[in-house]
Design a protein around this motif. Structure first.
Motif, PDB file in Angstrom:
ATOM      1  N   ILE A  32       0.824  -1.209   0.000  1.00  0.00           N
ATOM      2  CA  ILE A  32       0.000   0.000   0.000  1.00  0.00           C
ATOM      3  C   ILE A  32       0.860   1.262   0.000  1.00  0.00           C
ATOM      4  O   ILE A  32       0.471   2.284  -0.559  1.00  0.00           O
ATOM      5  N   GLU A  33       2.043   1.185   0.585  1.00  0.00           N
ATOM      6  CA  GLU A  33       2.943   2.340   0.616  1.00  0.00           C
ATOM      7  C   GLU A  33       3.569   2.611  -0.747  1.00  0.00           C
ATOM      8  O   GLU A  33       4.077   3.700  -0.984  1.00  0.00           O
ATOM      9  N   ARG A  34       3.551   1.631  -1.616  1.00  0.00           N
ATOM     10  CA  ARG A  34       4.128   1.791  -2.951  1.00  0.00           C
ATOM     11  C   ARG A  34       3.086   2.185  -3.990  1.00  0.00           C
ATOM     12  O   ARG A  34       3.399   2.320  -5.160  1.00  0.00           O
ATOM     13  N   CYS A  35       1.840   2.362  -3.548  1.00  0.00           N
ATOM     14  CA  CYS A  35       0.749   2.778  -4.436  1.00  0.00           C
ATOM     15  C   CYS A  35       0.401   4.234  -4.163  1.00  0.00           C
ATOM     16  O   CYS A  35       0.407   4.659  -3.013  1.00  0.00           O
ATOM     17  N   ASP A  36       0.060   4.965  -5.204  1.00  0.00           N
ATOM     18  CA  ASP A  36      -0.505   6.285  -4.962  1.00  0.00           C
ATOM     19  C   ASP A  36      -2.010   6.113  -4.749  1.00  0.00           C
ATOM     20  O   ASP A  36      -2.537   5.002  -4.823  1.00  0.00           O
ATOM     21  N   ALA A  37      -2.700   7.184  -4.481  1.00  0.00           N
ATOM     22  CA  ALA A  37      -4.132   7.112  -4.164  1.00  0.00           C
ATOM     23  C   ALA A  37      -4.945   6.545  -5.323  1.00  0.00           C
ATOM     24  O   ALA A  37      -5.893   5.789  -5.106  1.00  0.00           O
ATOM     25  N   CYS A  38      -4.584   6.884  -6.550  1.00  0.00           N
ATOM     26  CA  CYS A  38      -5.335   6.380  -7.710  1.00  0.00           C
ATOM     27  C   CYS A  38      -5.151   4.881  -7.875  1.00  0.00           C
ATOM     28  O   CYS A  38      -6.115   4.154  -8.137  1.00  0.00           O
ATOM     29  N   ALA A  39      -3.927   4.393  -7.724  1.00  0.00           N
ATOM     30  CA  ALA A  39      -3.685   2.953  -7.824  1.00  0.00           C
ATOM     31  C   ALA A  39      -4.394   2.218  -6.690  1.00  0.00           C
ATOM     32  O   ALA A  39      -4.990   1.152  -6.908  1.00  0.00           O
ATOM     33  N   ALA A  40      -4.380   2.778  -5.483  1.00  0.00           N
ATOM     34  CA  ALA A  40      -5.064   2.148  -4.357  1.00  0.00           C
ATOM     35  C   ALA A  40      -6.577   2.117  -4.588  1.00  0.00           C
ATOM     36  O   ALA A  40      -7.239   1.118  -4.274  1.00  0.00           O
ATOM     37  N   MET A  76      -2.188   4.831 -15.873  1.00  0.00           N
ATOM     38  CA  MET A  76      -1.019   4.913 -14.991  1.00  0.00           C
ATOM     39  C   MET A  76      -1.235   4.089 -13.722  1.00  0.00           C
ATOM     40  O   MET A  76      -0.336   3.365 -13.288  1.00  0.00           O
ATOM     41  N   ALA A  77      -2.422   4.184 -13.141  1.00  0.00           N
ATOM     42  CA  ALA A  77      -2.730   3.417 -11.928  1.00  0.00           C
ATOM     43  C   ALA A  77      -2.669   1.918 -12.221  1.00  0.00           C
ATOM     44  O   ALA A  77      -2.102   1.143 -11.442  1.00  0.00           O
ATOM     45  N   ARG A  78      -3.249   1.528 -13.336  1.00  0.00           N
ATOM     46  CA  ARG A  78      -3.228   0.110 -13.737  1.00  0.00           C
ATOM     47  C   ARG A  78      -1.788  -0.374 -13.913  1.00  0.00           C
ATOM     48  O   ARG A  78      -1.403  -1.436 -13.420  1.00  0.00           O
ATOM     49  N   ASN A  79      -0.967   0.422 -14.594  1.00  0.00           N
ATOM     50  CA  ASN A  79       0.434   0.042 -14.802  1.00  0.00           C
ATOM     51  C   ASN A  79       1.197  -0.072 -13.486  1.00  0.00           C
ATOM     52  O   ASN A  79       2.048  -0.950 -13.335  1.00  0.00           O
ATOM     53  N   ASP A  80       0.899   0.810 -12.535  1.00  0.00           N
ATOM     54  CA  ASP A  80       1.531   0.716 -11.213  1.00  0.00           C
ATOM     55  C   ASP A  80       1.167  -0.599 -10.530  1.00  0.00           C
ATOM     56  O   ASP A  80       2.024  -1.270  -9.945  1.00  0.00           O
ATOM     57  N   LEU A  81      -0.105  -0.983 -10.592  1.00  0.00           N
ATOM     58  CA  LEU A  81      -0.547  -2.228  -9.961  1.00  0.00           C
ATOM     59  C   LEU A  81       0.056  -3.449 -10.644  1.00  0.00           C
ATOM     60  O   LEU A  81       0.411  -4.430  -9.984  1.00  0.00           O
ATOM     61  N   ILE A  82       0.202  -3.382 -11.955  1.00  0.00           N
ATOM     62  CA  ILE A  82       0.852  -4.476 -12.691  1.00  0.00           C
ATOM     63  C   ILE A  82       2.319  -4.569 -12.273  1.00  0.00           C
ATOM     64  O   ILE A  82       2.836  -5.649 -11.991  1.00  0.00           O
ATOM     65  N   ARG A  83       2.994  -3.427 -12.223  1.00  0.00           N
ATOM     66  CA  ARG A  83       4.408  -3.383 -11.838  1.00  0.00           C
ATOM     67  C   ARG A  83       4.629  -3.956 -10.443  1.00  0.00           C
ATOM     68  O   ARG A  83       5.616  -4.655 -10.195  1.00  0.00           O
ATOM     69  N   LEU A  84       3.698  -3.699  -9.530  1.00  0.00           N
ATOM     70  CA  LEU A  84       3.803  -4.208  -8.161  1.00  0.00           C
ATOM     71  C   LEU A  84       3.399  -5.679  -8.041  1.00  0.00           C
ATOM     72  O   LEU A  84       3.532  -6.264  -6.973  1.00  0.00           O
TER      73      LEU A  84
END
Length: 132
Positions: A32-40, A76-84
């Motif tokens: 959760i600390e590696r996600c921004d608000a949109c990704a969360a 961008m949020a989707r890509n962050d979640l994929i990356r994580l």
């Protein structure tokens, strides 16, 4: 140590009939600390609507509208979640992934020229709105 007490006993949570959960390891293992608000927000939505296998079929337009995100920000949020390693995505299918498995390799997209053009058009529109 503070003593815990139920504040509102008539509203104690129960496991609902539909399938949904959020894994506590999101906090313990610091995802959760590696996600921004949109990704969360996107992750919360996907976890909530996913079936027992973690699958859901929400289209980008529906997700962007429900989460009040520009299409480019949703991407961008989707890509962050994929990356994580929290989700996998192959249009139009999302899968919320188990936290104890290996991080999947990014899926190769065989996007058509029209699909790429549409994605670029959405990105340009989002960027144009930001500068307007």
């Amino acid at each position: 140590m503070a003593i815990k007490r139920v504040i509102c006993p008539e509203r104690i949570r129960e496991v609902p009939a539909q399938f949904s959960w959020i894994d506590h390891r999101l906090v313990r293992e610091r995802y959760i600390e590696r996600c921004d608000a949109c990704a969360a927000a996107l992750y919360l939505f996907l976890v909530t609507v996913a079936d027992a296998q973690g699958l859901s079929y929400y289209a980008d337009t529906s997700l962007a509208r429900r989460l009040s995100m520009a299409p480019a920000r949703l991407a961008m949020a989707r890509n962050d979640l994929i990356r994580l390693g929290l989700i996998a995505w192959q249009r139009p299918l999302y899968q919320v992934l188990a936290l104890d498995g290996p991080t999947p390799a990014p899926a190769r997209h065989s996007s058509s020229a029209a699909d790429v053009a549409a994605q670029l058009e959405r990105l340009h529109a989002a960027l144009g709105k930001r500068h307007a």
